[in-house]
Design an enzyme around this catalytic site. Structure first.
Site, PDB file in Angstrom:
ATOM      1  N   ASP A   8      72.407  51.454 -38.003  1.00 35.55           N
ATOM      2  CA  ASP A   8      73.121  52.112 -39.112  1.00 35.55           C
ATOM      3  C   ASP A   8      72.542  51.612 -40.438  1.00 35.55           C
ATOM      4  OD1 ASP A   8      74.323  49.666 -39.684  1.00 35.55           O
ATOM      5  OD2 ASP A   8      76.364  50.302 -39.191  1.00 35.55           O
ATOM      6  N   CYS A  65      73.663  46.964 -36.063  1.00 34.29           N
ATOM      7  CA  CYS A  65      74.650  47.346 -37.085  1.00 34.29           C
ATOM      8  C   CYS A  65      75.055  46.062 -37.800  1.00 34.29           C
ATOM      9  CB  CYS A  65      75.828  48.119 -36.492  1.00 34.29           C
ATOM     10  SG  CYS A  65      76.931  47.161 -35.451  1.00 34.29           S
ATOM     11  N   THR A  67      77.569  43.859 -37.503  1.00 29.08           N
ATOM     12  CA  THR A  67      77.854  42.748 -36.577  1.00 29.08           C
ATOM     13  C   THR A  67      77.085  42.868 -35.273  1.00 29.08           C
ATOM     14  OG1 THR A  67      79.637  44.045 -35.606  1.00 29.08           O
ATOM     15  CG2 THR A  67      80.241  42.530 -37.398  1.00 29.08           C
ATOM     16  N   HIS A  98      70.193  37.536 -15.957  1.00 33.67           N
ATOM     17  CA  HIS A  98      71.405  37.699 -15.143  1.00 33.67           C
ATOM     18  C   HIS A  98      71.968  39.115 -15.164  1.00 33.67           C
ATOM     19  CE1 HIS A  98      72.678  33.174 -14.969  1.00 33.67           C
ATOM     20  NE2 HIS A  98      71.360  33.319 -14.918  1.00 33.67           N
ATOM     21  N   HIS A 133      72.107  38.177  -8.639  1.00 34.90           N
ATOM     22  CA  HIS A 133      72.593  38.970  -9.771  1.00 34.90           C
ATOM     23  C   HIS A 133      72.543  40.472  -9.500  1.00 34.90           C
ATOM     24  CE1 HIS A 133      72.500  35.240 -11.956  1.00 34.90           C
ATOM     25  NE2 HIS A 133      71.206  35.112 -11.717  1.00 34.90           N
TER      26      HIS A 133
END
Ligand code: RB5
Length: 143
Positions: A8, A65, A67, A98, A133
């Site tokens: 963004d 973005c 955060t 993982h 995994h």
């Protein structure tokens, strides 16, 4: 290796630094924007990067973005995407080993660009460990 990248308005500067770094290091980059400071909605960019990875136009994705949270939630709505928000190189390594993460999410308001580049390189250098995994990742994909 082909990398799809989207962001963004908060992530333009970090995205540009990552694109330059990747191209200098021989990666092919599909930049889906945004490329201006004009405010946009991060879900549109998260969905699009996710789709490019799932339909195999790109091998892996990077989303940015403020955060890293909103755009990772968006990318994770695309079936087959395992997007992981990473603020440390150790996390970037573990989410590849993982979780077989196929999209890296970064927070432009939380990370310096040079640290983001370390995280990107760790993410791209690390392979899925499979083994124990694999069945867990299959459960994620089958849900
Ligand atoms: C945009 O202001 C901001 O909300 C967005 O970049 C992101 O941080 C959302 O998770």
């Amino acid at each position: 290796m082909k990398i799809a990248i989207g962001n963004d308005h908060t992530g333009v500067e970090m995205k540009n630094a990552i694109v330059e770094y990747l191209e200098d290091n021989g990666y092919e980059v599909i930049n889906i924007g945004t490329d201006t400071p004009e405010s946009v909605d991060y879900p549109d960019y998260g969905f699009k990067v996710g789709e490019l990875v799932v339909n195999k136009t790109a091998d892996l994705g990077i989303v940015i973005c403020g955060t890293g949270v909103g755009i990772s939630i968006a990318a994770n709505k695309v079936k087959g995407i395992r997007a992981a928000l990473c603020n440390e190189t150790t996390v970037a390594k573990l989410v590849r080993e993982h979780n077989n993460a196929n999209v890296l999410a970064l927070g432009a308001r939380l990370l310096a660009n040079h640290k983001a580049l370390w995280i990107v390189q760790e993410f791209l250098d690390t392979q899925f460990d499979a083994g124990r995994h694999a069945k867990r990742v299959t459960k994620l994909d089958n849900y």
